[in-house]
Scaffold this motif. Structure first.
Motif, short mmCIF file in Angstrom:
data_model
loop_
_atom_site.label_atom_id
_atom_site.label_comp_id
_atom_site.label_asym_id
_atom_site.label_seq_id
_atom_site.Cartn_x
_atom_site.Cartn_y
_atom_site.Cartn_z
N GLY A 167 0.95 -1.09 0.01
CA GLY A 167 -0.07 -0.01 0.02
C GLY A 167 0.96 1.22 0.06
N ARG A 168 2.04 1.15 0.83
CA ARG A 168 2.71 2.22 0.92
C ARG A 168 3.59 2.52 -0.69
N HIS A 169 3.88 1.58 -1.28
CA HIS A 169 4.62 1.24 -2.62
C HIS A 169 3.54 2.12 -3.47
N LEU A 170 2.13 1.63 -3.43
CA LEU A 170 1.30 2.18 -4.54
C LEU A 170 1.10 3.80 -4.33
N LEU A 171 0.85 3.89 -2.82
CA LEU A 171 0.67 5.44 -2.47
C LEU A 171 1.87 6.43 -3.27
N GLU A 172 3.09 5.87 -2.95
CA GLU A 172 4.10 6.76 -3.52
C GLU A 172 4.17 6.63 -4.87
N HIS A 173 3.94 5.51 -5.41
CA HIS A 173 3.82 5.53 -7.09
C HIS A 173 2.62 6.53 -7.54
N ALA A 174 1.53 6.61 -6.77
CA ALA A 174 0.47 7.49 -7.45
C ALA A 174 1.11 8.95 -7.36
N GLU A 175 1.75 9.34 -6.09
CA GLU A 175 2.30 10.62 -6.11
C GLU A 175 3.50 10.99 -7.08
N ARG A 176 4.19 9.92 -7.37
CA ARG A 176 5.30 10.28 -8.48
C ARG A 176 4.91 10.51 -9.67
N VAL A 177 3.46 9.96 -10.18
CA VAL A 177 3.07 9.90 -11.45
C VAL A 177 2.23 11.34 -11.63
#
Length: 125
Positions: free
Chosen positions: A66-76
């Protein structure tokens, strides 16, 4: 039932709703051996990158996906986005704790049995 309310939007989406969202949201998924194990979506609303429907398969929670997905959503996020916004149930204490650790703050709690709580985070850099 964490929020005591089954009328939460994610619980009411049908296949047509999900299909329609694909044209208005950028959607990212994680698969393991072909199995869908997590997803998140984002879209620009003015100058705010709205993050939605962050989900992880129940048997894989607690492993950082979940943390990885949230960080990805922010990066893109779109380059013109100056902030991030997401929603969660007002009684979803585990989600609220996770989002606060990631730098989000509760801005308001909307009317309704489950809230929802609106969280925001300024975009840095």
């Amino acid at each position: 039932m964490v929020n005591g309310d089954l009328t939460l939007p994610p619980l009411q989406e049908g296949l047509d709703d999900v299909t329609a969202s694909l044209s208005s949201w950028d959607t990212y998924v994680v698969r393991s051996a072909g199995r869908l194990v997590g997803s998140v979506r984002g879209r620009l609303d003015g100058r705010t990158w709205e993050i939605g429907r962050l989900m992880v398969a129940p048997d894989l929670r607690g492993r950082g996906l979940g943390r990885h997905l949230l960080e990805h959503a922010e990066r893109v996020a779109a380059p013109e986005a100056t902030a991030y916004r997401l929603f969660t149930g007002a009684a979803s204490t585990a989600n609220l704790r996770r989002y606060k650790r990631a730098g989000y703050s509760v801005r308001e709690v909307l009317d309704g049995p489950s809230g929802p709580a609106v969280l925001t985070k300024p975009r840095r850099g």
